[in-house]
Design a protein around this motif. Structure first.
Motif, PDB file in Angstrom:
ATOM      1  N   ASP A  22       0.948  -1.444  -0.220  1.00 59.61           N
ATOM      2  CA  ASP A  22       0.204   0.090   0.055  1.00 59.61           C
ATOM      3  C   ASP A  22       1.063   1.045  -0.348  1.00 59.61           C
ATOM      4  O   ASP A  22       0.505   2.177  -0.809  1.00 59.61           O
ATOM      5  N   ARG A  23       1.822   1.055   0.868  1.00 58.33           N
ATOM      6  CA  ARG A  23       2.774   2.516   1.188  1.00 58.33           C
ATOM      7  C   ARG A  23       3.536   2.936  -0.171  1.00 58.33           C
ATOM      8  O   ARG A  23       3.640   3.562  -0.656  1.00 58.33           O
ATOM      9  N   LEU A  24       4.120   1.616  -1.543  1.00 62.23           N
ATOM     10  CA  LEU A  24       4.568   1.781  -2.443  1.00 62.23           C
ATOM     11  C   LEU A  24       3.486   2.120  -3.503  1.00 62.23           C
ATOM     12  O   LEU A  24       3.728   3.455  -4.176  1.00 62.23           O
ATOM     13  N   SER A  25       2.092   1.540  -3.107  1.00 62.45           N
ATOM     14  CA  SER A  25       1.474   2.117  -4.136  1.00 62.45           C
ATOM     15  C   SER A  25       0.522   3.680  -4.141  1.00 62.45           C
ATOM     16  O   SER A  25       0.996   4.582  -4.702  1.00 62.45           O
ATOM     17  N   ASP A  26       0.842   4.174  -3.039  1.00 60.29           N
ATOM     18  CA  ASP A  26       0.676   5.381  -2.712  1.00 60.29           C
ATOM     19  C   ASP A  26       2.163   6.558  -3.162  1.00 60.29           C
ATOM     20  O   ASP A  26       1.586   7.705  -3.218  1.00 60.29           O
ATOM     21  N   ALA A  27       3.296   6.004  -3.025  1.00 58.95           N
ATOM     22  CA  ALA A  27       3.811   6.556  -3.326  1.00 58.95           C
ATOM     23  C   ALA A  27       4.228   6.958  -4.561  1.00 58.95           C
ATOM     24  O   ALA A  27       4.429   8.433  -5.501  1.00 58.95           O
ATOM     25  N   ALA A  28       3.735   5.346  -5.094  1.00 56.50           N
ATOM     26  CA  ALA A  28       3.652   5.755  -7.030  1.00 56.50           C
ATOM     27  C   ALA A  28       2.727   6.887  -7.066  1.00 56.50           C
ATOM     28  O   ALA A  28       3.143   7.791  -8.712  1.00 56.50           O
ATOM     29  N   HIS A  29       1.666   6.706  -6.541  1.00 52.40           N
ATOM     30  CA  HIS A  29       0.548   7.802  -7.087  1.00 52.40           C
ATOM     31  C   HIS A  29       0.592   9.118  -6.998  1.00 52.40           C
ATOM     32  O   HIS A  29       0.459   9.839  -8.246  1.00 52.40           O
ATOM     33  N   ARG A  30       1.698   9.469  -5.744  1.00 53.54           N
ATOM     34  CA  ARG A  30       1.367  11.222  -5.497  1.00 53.54           C
ATOM     35  C   ARG A  30       2.810  11.414  -6.239  1.00 53.54           C
ATOM     36  O   ARG A  30       3.869  12.701  -6.346  1.00 53.54           O
ATOM     37  N   GLY A  31       3.599  10.133  -6.356  1.00 55.72           N
ATOM     38  CA  GLY A  31       4.621  10.907  -7.734  1.00 55.72           C
ATOM     39  C   GLY A  31       6.095  10.868  -6.681  1.00 55.72           C
ATOM     40  O   GLY A  31       6.874  11.614  -6.629  1.00 55.72           O
ATOM     41  N   ASP A  32       6.556   9.654  -4.912  1.00 50.33           N
ATOM     42  CA  ASP A  32       7.504  10.229  -4.691  1.00 50.33           C
ATOM     43  C   ASP A  32       8.887   9.387  -4.596  1.00 50.33           C
ATOM     44  O   ASP A  32       8.578   8.338  -4.519  1.00 50.33           O
ATOM     45  N   TRP A  33       9.080   9.429  -5.657  1.00 54.63           N
ATOM     46  CA  TRP A  33      10.053   8.865  -6.327  1.00 54.63           C
ATOM     47  C   TRP A  33      11.082   7.663  -5.212  1.00 54.63           C
ATOM     48  O   TRP A  33      11.784   7.375  -5.487  1.00 54.63           O
ATOM     49  N   ALA A  59       1.341   0.169 -12.241  1.00 53.10           N
ATOM     50  CA  ALA A  59       2.772  -0.307 -11.852  1.00 53.10           C
ATOM     51  C   ALA A  59       3.162   0.883 -11.784  1.00 53.10           C
ATOM     52  O   ALA A  59       2.949   1.579 -11.916  1.00 53.10           O
ATOM     53  N   PRO A  60       4.518   1.176 -10.582  1.00 55.47           N
ATOM     54  CA  PRO A  60       5.445   1.984 -10.134  1.00 55.47           C
ATOM     55  C   PRO A  60       5.721   2.918 -12.288  1.00 55.47           C
ATOM     56  O   PRO A  60       5.813   3.593 -11.701  1.00 55.47           O
ATOM     57  N   LEU A  61       6.094   2.013 -13.032  1.00 50.47           N
ATOM     58  CA  LEU A  61       6.265   2.767 -14.531  1.00 50.47           C
ATOM     59  C   LEU A  61       5.653   3.108 -14.672  1.00 50.47           C
ATOM     60  O   LEU A  61       5.786   3.814 -15.364  1.00 50.47           O
ATOM     61  N   HIS A  62       4.000   2.961 -15.089  1.00 49.58           N
ATOM     62  CA  HIS A  62       2.588   3.160 -15.339  1.00 49.58           C
ATOM     63  C   HIS A  62       2.771   4.915 -14.815  1.00 49.58           C
ATOM     64  O   HIS A  62       2.490   5.648 -15.839  1.00 49.58           O
ATOM     65  N   GLN A  63       2.837   5.142 -13.221  1.00 51.90           N
ATOM     66  CA  GLN A  63       2.990   5.989 -12.871  1.00 51.90           C
ATOM     67  C   GLN A  63       4.172   6.750 -13.001  1.00 51.90           C
ATOM     68  O   GLN A  63       3.872   8.269 -12.940  1.00 51.90           O
ATOM     69  N   ALA A  64       5.351   6.354 -13.037  1.00 50.27           N
ATOM     70  CA  ALA A  64       6.404   7.538 -13.868  1.00 50.27           C
ATOM     71  C   ALA A  64       6.254   8.265 -15.617  1.00 50.27           C
ATOM     72  O   ALA A  64       6.254   9.414 -15.195  1.00 50.27           O
ATOM     73  N   ALA A  65       5.444   6.826 -16.075  1.00 46.86           N
ATOM     74  CA  ALA A  65       5.247   7.537 -17.294  1.00 46.86           C
ATOM     75  C   ALA A  65       3.626   9.252 -17.244  1.00 46.86           C
ATOM     76  O   ALA A  65       4.299   9.879 -18.081  1.00 46.86           O
ATOM     77  N   TRP A  66       3.464   8.690 -16.404  1.00 45.30           N
ATOM     78  CA  TRP A  66       2.158   9.422 -16.015  1.00 45.30           C
ATOM     79  C   TRP A  66       2.283  11.199 -15.271  1.00 45.30           C
ATOM     80  O   TRP A  66       2.032  12.103 -15.669  1.00 45.30           O
ATOM     81  N   HIS A  67       3.285  10.695 -14.055  1.00 50.97           N
ATOM     82  CA  HIS A  67       3.872  11.712 -13.554  1.00 50.97           C
ATOM     83  C   HIS A  67       5.015  12.734 -14.701  1.00 50.97           C
ATOM     84  O   HIS A  67       5.640  13.563 -14.079  1.00 50.97           O
ATOM     85  N   ASP A  68       4.699  11.680 -15.856  1.00 49.77           N
ATOM     86  CA  ASP A  68       6.719  12.899 -16.719  1.00 49.77           C
ATOM     87  C   ASP A  68       7.927  12.378 -15.530  1.00 49.77           C
ATOM     88  O   ASP A  68       8.438  13.950 -15.618  1.00 49.77           O
ATOM     89  N   ALA A  69       7.703  11.634 -14.800  1.00 49.11           N
ATOM     90  CA  ALA A  69       9.318  11.498 -14.319  1.00 49.11           C
ATOM     91  C   ALA A  69      10.238  11.892 -14.987  1.00 49.11           C
ATOM     92  O   ALA A  69      10.372  10.913 -15.690  1.00 49.11           O
ATOM     93  N   PRO A  70      11.174  11.955 -13.796  1.00 45.12           N
ATOM     94  CA  PRO A  70      12.606  12.116 -14.791  1.00 45.12           C
ATOM     95  C   PRO A  70      13.560  11.073 -15.110  1.00 45.12           C
ATOM     96  O   PRO A  70      13.014   9.546 -15.135  1.00 45.12           O
ATOM     97  N   ALA A  71      13.793  10.944 -16.360  1.00 42.30           N
ATOM     98  CA  ALA A  71      15.099   9.796 -17.233  1.00 42.30           C
ATOM     99  C   ALA A  71      15.114   9.037 -16.186  1.00 42.30           C
ATOM    100  O   ALA A  71      15.162   7.968 -15.822  1.00 42.30           O
ATOM    101  N   GLU A  72      16.477   9.617 -14.909  1.00 39.70           N
ATOM    102  CA  GLU A  72      16.883   9.210 -14.185  1.00 39.70           C
ATOM    103  C   GLU A  72      16.286   8.536 -13.280  1.00 39.70           C
ATOM    104  O   GLU A  72      15.785   7.280 -12.816  1.00 39.70           O
TER     105      GLU A  72
END
Length: 217
Positions: A22-33, A59-72
């Motif tokens: 749950d904590r992982l999903s919450d962090a990915a949802h809010r973009g807390d990388w 999964a986290p990679l989907h959330q990273a795409a949604w949030h436009d996470a940094p490439a690193e």
């Protein structure tokens, strides 16, 4: 062999493990990388974890795409074993999310790079027969837990082309191996229940069907 986490029902996982997910999903949802990467560093299997009981299947990679996470961040998730081919409940891969939202800088990183190329039509057909086999075998053992069934596409990007799908209530599960790729793809699927002697079965799945090749092991 990588694990396919197919539990779709809350209450199956208890205590600390459910809280960790749950904590992982919450962090990915809010973009807390920072929190996501710390969790994945502690437990690598979480890199492809979806929210148990969630509707999106992200999964986290989907959330990273949604949030436009940094490439690193995307690179670190990929290095930890994030699956580029993993589809959400709506059928989107991370690259599809990025393309839909115009995250052009992430597209080269997220584009799947199959180690074992298989035509998409063949993968869909084999997945159809795989899911039918899983339903028949789990029904035989009276499995009541709601499941997210394995995606055959994931096998194409795994170095050993193999997944283990442990099924709660079955006391065993399914070993799924992509043995041949290219123009003659085939899955070898082993399944067993530890509580029942000689319950082992081996099936071969091609785009044309599913055949039992060994039983009683």
């Amino acid at each position: 062999m990588a694990d396919w986490d197919g539990v779709a029902e809350r209450g199956v996982y208890q205590g600390a493990y459910q809280g960790e997910r749950d904590r992982l999903s919450d962090a990915a949802h809010r973009g807390d990388w920072a929190a996501v990467l710390a969790a994945v560093s502690k437990s690598a299997a979480l890199v492809n974890a979806r929210r148990v009981g969630g509707r999106s299947g992200w999964a986290p990679l989907h959330q990273a795409a949604w949030h436009d996470a940094p490439a690193e961040v995307v690179e670190q998730l990929l290095a930890a074993g994030a699956w580029r081919t993993l589809r959400s409940a709506d059928g989107e891969r991370p690259v599809d999310v990025a393309a839909r939202l115009g995250r052009d800088a992430l597209l080269p990183l997220l584009e799947p790079v199959p180690v074992h190329p298989v035509p998409a039509k063949a993968l869909r057909a084999m997945e159809h027969f795989l899911h039918a086999l899983v339903r028949v075998r789990t029904e035989h053992y009276a499995v009541r837990t709601a499941l997210v069934l394995p995606q055959a596409c994931v096998l194409t990007e795994l170095p050993d082309a193999a997944l283990w799908f442990g099924v709660p209530g079955m006391y065993g599960g399914f070993g799924i191996h992509l043995e041949e790729a290219g123009r003659a793809p085939r899955l070898r699927v082993t399944s067993h229940c530890r509580m029942v002697g000689y319950s082992g079965r081996t099936h071969h799945i091609t785009p044309d069907g599913c055949v039992l090749v060994e039983s009683g092991w």
